[in-house]
Design a protein around this motif. Structure first.
Motif, PDB file in Angstrom:
ATOM      1  N   MET A 136       1.773 -10.726 -10.666  1.00 42.79           N
ATOM      2  CA  MET A 136       0.962  -9.994  -9.685  1.00 42.79           C
ATOM      3  C   MET A 136       0.239  -8.827 -10.348  1.00 42.79           C
ATOM      4  SD  MET A 136       2.080  -7.934  -6.207  1.00 42.79           S
ATOM      5  CE  MET A 136       2.286  -9.371  -5.172  1.00 42.79           C
ATOM      6  N   ILE A 137      -1.007  -8.633  -9.915  1.00 46.72           N
ATOM      7  CA  ILE A 137      -1.800  -7.477 -10.326  1.00 46.72           C
ATOM      8  C   ILE A 137      -2.341  -6.828  -9.056  1.00 46.72           C
ATOM      9  CG2 ILE A 137      -3.803  -6.671 -11.624  1.00 46.72           C
ATOM     10  CD1 ILE A 137      -3.522  -9.166 -13.382  1.00 46.72           C
ATOM     11  N   ILE A 138      -2.114  -5.518  -8.913  1.00 47.55           N
ATOM     12  CA  ILE A 138      -2.692  -4.740  -7.820  1.00 47.55           C
ATOM     13  C   ILE A 138      -3.596  -3.695  -8.473  1.00 47.55           C
ATOM     14  CG2 ILE A 138      -2.246  -3.216  -5.860  1.00 47.55           C
ATOM     15  CD1 ILE A 138       0.513  -4.509  -5.598  1.00 47.55           C
ATOM     16  N   LEU A 139      -4.913  -3.842  -8.303  1.00 50.61           N
ATOM     17  CA  LEU A 139      -5.879  -2.969  -8.967  1.00 50.61           C
ATOM     18  C   LEU A 139      -6.503  -2.006  -7.973  1.00 50.61           C
ATOM     19  CD1 LEU A 139      -7.753  -5.605 -11.171  1.00 50.61           C
ATOM     20  CD2 LEU A 139      -6.093  -3.921 -11.955  1.00 50.61           C
ATOM     21  N   ASN A 140      -6.468  -0.707  -8.279  1.00 51.57           N
ATOM     22  CA  ASN A 140      -7.171   0.297  -7.487  1.00 51.57           C
ATOM     23  C   ASN A 140      -7.513   1.475  -8.377  1.00 51.57           C
ATOM     24  OD1 ASN A 140      -5.008   2.459  -7.226  1.00 51.57           O
ATOM     25  ND2 ASN A 140      -3.923   0.683  -6.378  1.00 51.57           N
ATOM     26  N   LYS A 141      -8.236   2.445  -7.838  1.00 50.78           N
ATOM     27  CA  LYS A 141      -8.750   3.550  -8.652  1.00 50.78           C
ATOM     28  C   LYS A 141      -7.714   4.631  -8.947  1.00 50.78           C
ATOM     29  CE  LYS A 141     -10.676   5.937  -4.619  1.00 50.78           C
ATOM     30  NZ  LYS A 141     -11.909   6.441  -3.996  1.00 50.78           N
ATOM     31  N   HIS A 142      -6.557   4.606  -8.266  1.00 51.27           N
ATOM     32  CA  HIS A 142      -5.560   5.660  -8.447  1.00 51.27           C
ATOM     33  C   HIS A 142      -4.415   5.259  -9.382  1.00 51.27           C
ATOM     34  CE1 HIS A 142      -7.521   8.209  -5.572  1.00 51.27           C
ATOM     35  NE2 HIS A 142      -7.432   7.308  -4.629  1.00 51.27           N
ATOM     36  N   LEU A 184      -7.069  -8.652  -0.595  1.00 47.59           N
ATOM     37  CA  LEU A 184      -7.284  -7.219  -0.524  1.00 47.59           C
ATOM     38  C   LEU A 184      -6.050  -6.538   0.040  1.00 47.59           C
ATOM     39  CD1 LEU A 184     -10.941  -7.017   0.857  1.00 47.59           C
ATOM     40  CD2 LEU A 184     -10.184  -6.615  -1.497  1.00 47.59           C
ATOM     41  N   GLY A 185      -5.838  -5.301  -0.376  1.00 46.20           N
ATOM     42  CA  GLY A 185      -4.690  -4.562   0.114  1.00 46.20           C
ATOM     43  C   GLY A 185      -5.063  -3.146   0.521  1.00 46.20           C
ATOM     44  N   TYR A 186      -4.355  -2.631   1.521  1.00 47.98           N
ATOM     45  CA  TYR A 186      -4.423  -1.211   1.867  1.00 47.98           C
ATOM     46  C   TYR A 186      -3.254  -0.548   1.151  1.00 47.98           C
ATOM     47  CZ  TYR A 186      -3.890   3.098   4.538  1.00 47.98           C
ATOM     48  OH  TYR A 186      -3.744   4.417   4.901  1.00 47.98           O
ATOM     49  N   THR A 187      -3.556   0.355   0.230  1.00 48.89           N
ATOM     50  CA  THR A 187      -2.549   0.867  -0.688  1.00 48.89           C
ATOM     51  C   THR A 187      -2.343   2.368  -0.501  1.00 48.89           C
ATOM     52  OG1 THR A 187      -3.268  -0.795  -2.282  1.00 48.89           O
ATOM     53  CG2 THR A 187      -1.863   0.970  -3.115  1.00 48.89           C
ATOM     54  N   ASN A 200       2.043  14.137  -3.309  1.00 53.16           N
ATOM     55  CA  ASN A 200       0.622  13.931  -3.025  1.00 53.16           C
ATOM     56  C   ASN A 200       0.409  12.467  -2.668  1.00 53.16           C
ATOM     57  OD1 ASN A 200      -2.248  14.405  -2.984  1.00 53.16           O
ATOM     58  ND2 ASN A 200      -2.342  13.415  -4.985  1.00 53.16           N
ATOM     59  N   LYS A 201      -0.186  12.209  -1.487  1.00 51.65           N
ATOM     60  CA  LYS A 201      -0.448  10.836  -1.045  1.00 51.65           C
ATOM     61  C   LYS A 201      -1.945  10.559  -1.064  1.00 51.65           C
ATOM     62  CE  LYS A 201       3.562   9.782   1.829  1.00 51.65           C
ATOM     63  NZ  LYS A 201       4.014   9.211   3.100  1.00 51.65           N
ATOM     64  N   GLN A 202      -2.291   9.392  -1.585  1.00 55.59           N
ATOM     65  CA  GLN A 202      -3.682   8.955  -1.617  1.00 55.59           C
ATOM     66  C   GLN A 202      -3.755   7.524  -1.091  1.00 55.59           C
ATOM     67  OE1 GLN A 202      -3.927   9.798  -5.891  1.00 55.59           O
ATOM     68  NE2 GLN A 202      -5.609  11.208  -5.453  1.00 55.59           N
ATOM     69  N   ASN A 203      -4.703   7.281  -0.206  1.00 61.13           N
ATOM     70  CA  ASN A 203      -4.904   5.950   0.372  1.00 61.13           C
ATOM     71  C   ASN A 203      -6.128   5.308  -0.267  1.00 61.13           C
ATOM     72  OD1 ASN A 203      -2.792   6.594   2.129  1.00 61.13           O
ATOM     73  ND2 ASN A 203      -4.191   7.428   3.646  1.00 61.13           N
ATOM     74  N   THR A 204      -6.024   4.033  -0.566  1.00 58.62           N
ATOM     75  CA  THR A 204      -7.130   3.353  -1.218  1.00 58.62           C
ATOM     76  C   THR A 204      -7.089   1.861  -0.900  1.00 58.62           C
ATOM     77  OG1 THR A 204      -8.254   3.058  -3.350  1.00 58.62           O
ATOM     78  CG2 THR A 204      -5.864   2.897  -3.368  1.00 58.62           C
TER      79      THR A 204
END
Length: 200
Positions: A176-182, A120-123, A148-152
């Motif tokens: 590597m794959i980093i998956l998030n909603k943004h 898991l990552g804090y992105t 614009n900054k968004q944390n996810t």
């Protein structure tokens, strides 16, 4: 006084023995890679492997790319040539991650192995927005913008192929794959391994 010296020598010997035993069964090493994919950047990690079997990874990934929202007529001006692009806007992904993995030896000598890691990552996703055109600019940028900054939270999939060339140095090939909603990252890293313990 002799008793203190004897106690000190016994303690020193015990510490060295414990350290030797620790690095015999466990490995601590760092990896640093150049990322190439839908973004470009770097991936830095501290890795711990126990009994040459399971791994724990703590790391940082920083990637940039040309902004998706950048106007077609954007120019950094004459001054941008000398800045080598450092003052230009970028879409950015920064990821602080922790992962666990399994080690698989891919040849009998242990000189090629896979470290298959999931974590898991804090992105932090940063994107330029609110572009405002300045038509009279020649020497500097012809647009201004805001960030614009968004944390996810991200899912990080990172199967790393490691080539321990010596006991203390090696090479890595790291999809590597980093998956998030943004905004997600897909790519491959190429880099080096530096051991704190012995790599093999």
């Amino acid at each position: 006084m002799k008793q203190y010296i004897i106690v000190l020598l016994i303690s020193f010997t015990s510490i060295n023995s414990a350290k030797s035993q620790f690095f015999k069964n466990n490995v601590i090493y760092t990896t640093g890679e150049l990322n190439l994919g839908n973004y470009i950047g770097v991936d830095l990690n501290l890795n711990y492997v126990t009994d040459h079997n399971y791994s724990l990874k703590i790391g940082y990934t920083g990637n940039i790319r040309k902004p998706k929202s950048q106007p077609e007529n954007y120019s950094s001006g004459v001054s941008g040539v000398f800045a080598l692009g450092f003052n230009d806007p970028y879409d950015q992904i920064e990821n602080y991650q922790i992962g666990i993995g399994k080690i698989y030896n891919l040849n009998p000598s242990g000189t090629i192995r896979a470290n298959v890691s999931l974590g898991l990552g804090y992105t932090i996703v940063t994107t330029p927005q609110n572009w405002q055109e300045n038509n009279d600019r020649f020497f500097t940028k012809n647009y201004t913008w805001d960030y614009n900054k968004q944390n996810t939270v991200s899912l990080v999939i990172n199967p790393k192929i490691e080539f321990p060339l010596t006991r203390f140095y090696g090479l890595t090939l790291s999809p590597m794959i980093i998956l998030n909603k943004h905004s997600s990252y897909f790519g491959i890293g190429i880099g080096i391994v530096h051991m704190i313990g012995a790599l093999r």
